[in-house]
Design a protein around this motif. Sequence first.
Motif, PDB file in Angstrom:
ATOM      1  N   SER A 202       4.215  21.017  -3.501  1.00 14.77           N
ATOM      2  CA  SER A 202       5.093  20.762  -4.648  1.00 14.77           C
ATOM      3  C   SER A 202       5.539  22.081  -5.274  1.00 14.77           C
ATOM      4  O   SER A 202       6.713  22.247  -5.635  1.00 14.77           O
ATOM      5  N   GLY A 203       4.615  23.019  -5.410  1.00 11.84           N
ATOM      6  CA  GLY A 203       4.973  24.313  -5.969  1.00 11.84           C
ATOM      7  C   GLY A 203       5.847  25.128  -5.049  1.00 11.84           C
ATOM      8  O   GLY A 203       6.797  25.801  -5.492  1.00 11.84           O
ATOM      9  N   VAL A 204       5.538  25.090  -3.758  1.00 18.32           N
ATOM     10  CA  VAL A 204       6.348  25.822  -2.781  1.00 18.32           C
ATOM     11  C   VAL A 204       7.799  25.355  -2.837  1.00 18.32           C
ATOM     12  O   VAL A 204       8.742  26.168  -2.856  1.00 18.32           O
ATOM     13  N   GLU A 205       7.973  24.034  -2.867  1.00 20.38           N
ATOM     14  CA  GLU A 205       9.328  23.473  -2.883  1.00 20.38           C
ATOM     15  C   GLU A 205      10.040  23.745  -4.204  1.00 20.38           C
ATOM     16  O   GLU A 205      11.246  24.023  -4.229  1.00 20.38           O
ATOM     17  N   LEU A 206       9.296  23.680  -5.309  1.00 19.89           N
ATOM     18  CA  LEU A 206       9.927  23.929  -6.608  1.00 19.89           C
ATOM     19  C   LEU A 206      10.441  25.365  -6.686  1.00 19.89           C
ATOM     20  O   LEU A 206      11.566  25.605  -7.162  1.00 19.89           O
ATOM     21  N   ILE A 207       9.679  26.314  -6.207  1.00 19.56           N
ATOM     22  CA  ILE A 207      10.120  27.722  -6.236  1.00 19.56           C
ATOM     23  C   ILE A 207      11.316  27.921  -5.314  1.00 19.56           C
ATOM     24  O   ILE A 207      12.261  28.648  -5.631  1.00 19.56           O
ATOM     25  N   ARG A 208      11.292  27.263  -4.172  1.00 19.46           N
ATOM     26  CA  ARG A 208      12.429  27.382  -3.248  1.00 19.46           C
ATOM     27  C   ARG A 208      13.706  26.846  -3.891  1.00 19.46           C
ATOM     28  O   ARG A 208      14.781  27.462  -3.788  1.00 19.46           O
ATOM     29  N   LYS A 209      13.582  25.703  -4.603  1.00 18.56           N
ATOM     30  CA  LYS A 209      14.768  25.087  -5.182  1.00 18.56           C
ATOM     31  C   LYS A 209      15.288  25.856  -6.389  1.00 18.56           C
ATOM     32  O   LYS A 209      16.503  25.950  -6.596  1.00 18.56           O
ATOM     33  N   THR A 210      14.391  26.383  -7.208  1.00 16.46           N
ATOM     34  CA  THR A 210      14.822  27.011  -8.462  1.00 16.46           C
ATOM     35  C   THR A 210      15.053  28.508  -8.346  1.00 16.46           C
ATOM     36  O   THR A 210      15.850  29.070  -9.101  1.00 16.46           O
ATOM     37  N   ASP A 211      14.340  29.158  -7.421  1.00 15.74           N
ATOM     38  CA  ASP A 211      14.439  30.614  -7.318  1.00 15.74           C
ATOM     39  C   ASP A 211      14.932  31.080  -5.952  1.00 15.74           C
ATOM     40  O   ASP A 211      15.166  32.277  -5.754  1.00 15.74           O
ATOM     41  N   GLY A 212      15.034  30.155  -5.001  1.00 16.97           N
ATOM     42  CA  GLY A 212      15.512  30.523  -3.678  1.00 16.97           C
ATOM     43  C   GLY A 212      14.572  31.417  -2.905  1.00 16.97           C
ATOM     44  O   GLY A 212      14.996  32.142  -1.997  1.00 16.97           O
ATOM     45  N   THR A 213      13.274  31.371  -3.224  1.00 23.54           N
ATOM     46  CA  THR A 213      12.286  32.248  -2.600  1.00 23.54           C
ATOM     47  C   THR A 213      11.296  31.422  -1.779  1.00 23.54           C
ATOM     48  O   THR A 213      10.868  30.342  -2.201  1.00 23.54           O
ATOM     49  N   ALA A 214      10.935  31.950  -0.623  1.00 23.76           N
ATOM     50  CA  ALA A 214       9.906  31.308   0.205  1.00 23.76           C
ATOM     51  C   ALA A 214       8.550  31.881  -0.177  1.00 23.76           C
ATOM     52  O   ALA A 214       8.328  33.087  -0.080  1.00 23.76           O
ATOM     53  N   VAL A 215       7.674  31.014  -0.644  1.00 27.41           N
ATOM     54  CA  VAL A 215       6.305  31.420  -0.973  1.00 27.41           C
ATOM     55  C   VAL A 215       5.348  30.672  -0.056  1.00 27.41           C
ATOM     56  O   VAL A 215       5.762  29.861   0.782  1.00 27.41           O
ATOM     57  N   HIS A 216       4.057  30.910  -0.232  1.00 29.30           N
ATOM     58  CA  HIS A 216       3.087  30.454   0.759  1.00 29.30           C
ATOM     59  C   HIS A 216       2.008  29.556   0.151  1.00 29.30           C
ATOM     60  O   HIS A 216       1.634  29.706  -1.017  1.00 29.30           O
TER      61      HIS A 216
END
Length: 419
Positions: A202-216
Amino acid sequence: MTDVLDELHWRGLVAQSTDEAALRSALAEGPVTYYAGFDPTAQSLHVGHMVQLLNMRRLQLAGHRPLALVGGATGLIGDPRPTTERSMQSRDVVAGWVDRIRAQIEPFLDFGGPAAARMVNNLDWTGSMSAIDFLRDVGKHFRVGTMLGKDIVARRLRSDEGISYTEFSYQVLQGMDFRELYERHGCTLQLGGNDQWGNLLSGVELIRKTDGTAVHALTSPLITKADGTKMGKSEGGAVWLDPELTSPYAFYQFWLNTADADVVKYLKVFTFRSREEIETLEGEVAERPFAREAQRALAGDLTTLVHGQAATDAVIAASQALFGRGELRGLDAGTLGAAVSELPRTLAKAGDLVVDAFVGSGLVASKAAARRAIGEGGAYVNNTKVDSDDAALRTEDLLHGRYAVLRRGKRTLAVAVAE
């Protein structure tokens, strides 16, 4: 820094990763800021939480920066359990538990130096957020279909009780935590147990959607015994890190009683011993299982880590003294009380016959059997041989005014407790 992921694999601590090749590259470039969350849904952490605490420490030793999140906000709700809703605690109770759990986490991490750990509380960014802001700024990025597909939610929906909107929303709150830590501290990795995989995503996807960043996200498997049952329970229930709930003696004994089939795996998961040390202990298990060297190493390492060297020394002294290899009178009241807590017992007072105490505690079946044990030189009070059928308990035999340790032969124990 590049070796830590290989070490986690060797120790059996990797279950799922969002993109392991990308994570390996990020760890190599390092340092990476990462976090794991611990909700105050009880007054103490238990041994199951140690997996993530130790994983955090391993990454920190490799040069990466940990954030230890104690969920003052999510603890007011609690992550969904497989079957039933959690009982909500008051805000004051949860706040008290936050403080206790923070204190339990601190010894596992280093809060100084270039990879200094930081303690964070998600109540800091949720406490002042309005419901409208939560729905507009966070909730709009979550799709109900995806949320319904999460394993824990699906199981609860199939149950008779179902799931409340409150617990259903937990995954949104955890996703928001990851985004907040990403924005505030540059956090790009979340650790968790494999049962938390959906919440981590959920956090990975939220960051991708709002900040455009791939996290782990990186999960470790749930630790089980060789027979497939869940690790972390004793006959009395959960094994807690709080010494008031699980004494250092009981904590040490829990690990000492680890089955041969499990001990090598536990050494890899729960200790910082090297591959060479663990392989040596594995050889001991195969060649001399009766010596229980691996179990002693496991119990000693973990008791020292959680309770300190002095507590470990006291526990080992108590274990030896119970069986005549040390001085019982030198044990403090708390350690002695914990050491005898699981022994068969009988009520007694100064002046009672030792024979009666032996019978009352179940060490022997009859007074005749007690007298026979005394006659054969196999009856002891506080490791002192009883040499008379008429011997009585003396005031000084009641250690700390309360306990007299009874022993028949070398290994059969009981305790007489003052009325």
